[in-house]
Scaffold this motif. Structure first.
Motif, PDB file in Angstrom:
ATOM      1  N   TYR A  53     -26.095  40.220  69.289  1.00 30.94           N
ATOM      2  CA  TYR A  53     -25.893  41.648  69.051  1.00 30.94           C
ATOM      3  C   TYR A  53     -26.983  42.031  68.056  1.00 30.94           C
ATOM      4  CZ  TYR A  53     -23.381  46.030  68.094  1.00 30.94           C
ATOM      5  OH  TYR A  53     -23.003  47.341  67.977  1.00 30.94           O
ATOM      6  N   ARG A  54     -27.864  42.911  68.478  1.00 31.52           N
ATOM      7  CA  ARG A  54     -29.056  43.201  67.698  1.00 31.52           C
ATOM      8  C   ARG A  54     -29.030  44.657  67.236  1.00 31.52           C
ATOM      9  NH1 ARG A  54     -33.204  39.789  68.612  1.00 31.52           N
ATOM     10  NH2 ARG A  54     -32.558  39.364  70.745  1.00 31.52           N
ATOM     11  N   ASP A  55     -29.390  44.861  65.985  1.00 29.58           N
ATOM     12  CA  ASP A  55     -29.544  46.217  65.453  1.00 29.58           C
ATOM     13  C   ASP A  55     -30.958  46.289  64.879  1.00 29.58           C
ATOM     14  OD1 ASP A  55     -29.301  48.702  64.432  1.00 29.58           O
ATOM     15  OD2 ASP A  55     -27.851  48.202  62.868  1.00 29.58           O
ATOM     16  N   GLY A  56     -31.892  46.817  65.663  1.00 23.69           N
ATOM     17  CA  GLY A  56     -33.303  46.752  65.265  1.00 23.69           C
ATOM     18  C   GLY A  56     -33.730  45.292  65.272  1.00 23.69           C
ATOM     19  N   ASP A  57     -34.309  44.848  64.146  1.00 24.63           N
ATOM     20  CA  ASP A  57     -34.725  43.446  64.047  1.00 24.63           C
ATOM     21  C   ASP A  57     -33.594  42.544  63.581  1.00 24.63           C
ATOM     22  OD1 ASP A  57     -37.253  43.988  64.826  1.00 24.63           O
ATOM     23  OD2 ASP A  57     -38.118  44.047  62.793  1.00 24.63           O
ATOM     24  N   LYS A  58     -32.495  43.149  63.204  1.00 24.25           N
ATOM     25  CA  LYS A  58     -31.431  42.376  62.572  1.00 24.25           C
ATOM     26  C   LYS A  58     -30.413  41.902  63.611  1.00 24.25           C
ATOM     27  CE  LYS A  58     -28.509  42.716  58.498  1.00 24.25           C
ATOM     28  NZ  LYS A  58     -28.633  41.286  58.207  1.00 24.25           N
ATOM     29  N   VAL A  59     -30.086  40.622  63.548  1.00 24.45           N
ATOM     30  CA  VAL A  59     -29.025  40.070  64.390  1.00 24.45           C
ATOM     31  C   VAL A  59     -27.716  40.182  63.615  1.00 24.45           C
ATOM     32  CG1 VAL A  59     -28.123  37.978  65.479  1.00 24.45           C
ATOM     33  CG2 VAL A  59     -30.573  38.516  65.626  1.00 24.45           C
ATOM     34  N   LEU A  60     -26.738  40.866  64.209  1.00 20.44           N
ATOM     35  CA  LEU A  60     -25.454  41.057  63.510  1.00 20.44           C
ATOM     36  C   LEU A  60     -24.397  40.047  63.955  1.00 20.44           C
ATOM     37  CD1 LEU A  60     -25.141  44.966  63.542  1.00 20.44           C
ATOM     38  CD2 LEU A  60     -26.261  43.470  61.867  1.00 20.44           C
ATOM     39  N   GLY A  61     -24.643  39.407  65.071  1.00 20.24           N
ATOM     40  CA  GLY A  61     -23.685  38.417  65.562  1.00 20.24           C
ATOM     41  C   GLY A  61     -24.236  37.748  66.797  1.00 20.24           C
ATOM     42  N   PHE A  62     -23.615  36.634  67.174  1.00 17.03           N
ATOM     43  CA  PHE A  62     -24.067  35.945  68.387  1.00 17.03           C
ATOM     44  C   PHE A  62     -22.885  35.242  69.035  1.00 17.03           C
ATOM     45  CE2 PHE A  62     -23.959  31.387  67.580  1.00 17.03           C
ATOM     46  CZ  PHE A  62     -23.775  31.347  66.207  1.00 17.03           C
ATOM     47  N   ALA A  63     -23.073  34.932  70.295  1.00 14.14           N
ATOM     48  CA  ALA A  63     -22.110  34.094  71.008  1.00 14.14           C
ATOM     49  C   ALA A  63     -22.890  33.049  71.788  1.00 14.14           C
ATOM     50  CB  ALA A  63     -21.244  34.929  71.951  1.00 14.14           C
ATOM     51  N   CYS A  64     -22.278  31.885  71.959  1.00 11.99           N
ATOM     52  CA  CYS A  64     -22.877  30.809  72.748  1.00 11.99           C
ATOM     53  C   CYS A  64     -21.810  30.314  73.701  1.00 11.99           C
ATOM     54  CB  CYS A  64     -23.344  29.693  71.818  1.00 11.99           C
ATOM     55  SG  CYS A  64     -23.828  28.189  72.692  1.00 11.99           S
ATOM     56  N   TYR A  65     -22.131  30.302  74.971  1.00 13.91           N
ATOM     57  CA  TYR A  65     -21.163  29.834  75.966  1.00 13.91           C
ATOM     58  C   TYR A  65     -21.881  28.985  76.999  1.00 13.91           C
ATOM     59  CZ  TYR A  65     -23.104  33.731  78.645  1.00 13.91           C
ATOM     60  OH  TYR A  65     -23.968  34.584  79.284  1.00 13.91           O
ATOM     61  N   GLY A  66     -21.099  28.236  77.776  1.00 11.91           N
ATOM     62  CA  GLY A  66     -21.702  27.370  78.788  1.00 11.91           C
ATOM     63  C   GLY A  66     -20.651  26.860  79.742  1.00 11.91           C
ATOM     64  N   ILE A  67     -21.095  26.376  80.873  1.00 14.61           N
ATOM     65  CA  ILE A  67     -20.167  25.945  81.915  1.00 14.61           C
ATOM     66  C   ILE A  67     -19.579  24.577  81.580  1.00 14.61           C
ATOM     67  CG2 ILE A  67     -21.846  24.756  83.411  1.00 14.61           C
ATOM     68  CD1 ILE A  67     -20.437  26.296  85.772  1.00 14.61           C
ATOM     69  N   ARG A  68     -18.318  24.397  81.946  1.00 13.97           N
ATOM     70  CA  ARG A  68     -17.654  23.106  81.764  1.00 13.97           C
ATOM     71  C   ARG A  68     -17.899  22.238  82.996  1.00 13.97           C
ATOM     72  NH1 ARG A  68     -12.953  20.900  78.664  1.00 13.97           N
ATOM     73  NH2 ARG A  68     -13.130  22.813  77.420  1.00 13.97           N
ATOM     74  N   ASP A  69     -18.342  21.013  82.764  1.00 15.47           N
ATOM     75  CA  ASP A  69     -18.566  20.083  83.875  1.00 15.47           C
ATOM     76  C   ASP A  69     -17.269  19.774  84.613  1.00 15.47           C
ATOM     77  OD1 ASP A  69     -21.239  19.833  83.428  1.00 15.47           O
ATOM     78  OD2 ASP A  69     -21.087  17.973  82.286  1.00 15.47           O
TER      79      ASP A  69
END
Lengths: 156, 156
Positions: A53-69
């Protein structure tokens, strides 16, 4: 405001993870390692996808997800973290919505978020419930004695 | 009769996995990949450890276990498989006992075995219960619709 993470986000992502105050040192150190794998394999790999989640150059939050084998359409939400300075502003919910939309587009059926039992994670658990997750399963004393694994799931 | 797996066991281990009749093609193909990682990293790595039950040159069964990241003393029992020709002869129990002893020696507290809900896994689930595991948690429709994830745990 939400987009795929790019290389220059790494520092801010790691910083946000540390600043939340809920992750252990080992967990904090895992984030840049996963982020490097994400960069190495490219944004279209299924193992680790980072969005910010970006506000200009600033990152305010993130998420990381991926598939389960070995499962059909199951995605792990490995991380979701919001800068403590912008909590309660809808950044977390926007990240969840974007994750869900992306997982749905990939043919996913279930998102799994694993979290922990102690008090310092209470706001995390409340957040998951607020955005539609259910604490479907619990493994007692998983992380350590008195610290359960709480498996939250959401059908999408 | 139980020892660390060696390179020449790979073919028999893969063959046993296929012969059990309960694993999917994708699951069967995963075993030699993990076995190669085990060989590459050496028997002392914590991620994948393979042990075999050996009768002369013949491998009658094997188990594969490894440490869970970010938890304290939690080991996954990824695979346990016994040649269908020698079921009910104590090979599975001996493999479980050896796994437990090894995990205990490594400081482990909990062994986790994940299995599946449908009928063809009923004997697997009964086996886990017989050797002291408990079906502590379930995620509905995890593998696919109608096919739950059953998480069995044993405190050691």
């Amino acid at each position: 405001m939400i987009s795929k993470a790019i290389e220059s986000d790494k520092e801010q992502i790691t910083y946000i993870t540390a600043r939340t105050g809920v992750f252990s040192q080992e967990e904090i150190e895992t984030v840049p390692i996963l982020f490097d794998e994400y960069l190495e394999y490219g944004a279209d790999n299924d193992a680790y996808k980072f969005i910010v989640y970006r506000d200009g150059d600033k990152v305010l939050g993130f998420a990381c997800y991926g598939i389960r084998d070995l499962a059909d359409g199951v995605y792990d939400l490995f991380w979701i973290a919001v800068d403590p300075g912008v909590h309660q502003k809808g950044v977390g919910r926007a990240l969840i919505n974007a994750t869900e939309a992306a997982v749905r587009e990939l043919g996913g059926r279930i998102i799994i978020a694993e979290t922990s039992g102690p008090t310092e994670y209470e706001s995390t658990r409340k957040f998951y419930v607020k955005v539609g997750f259910v604490n479907e399963a619990t493994i007692k004393d998983f992380y350590r004695s008195g610290d359960d694994l709480k498996i939250f799931t959401k059908r999408i």
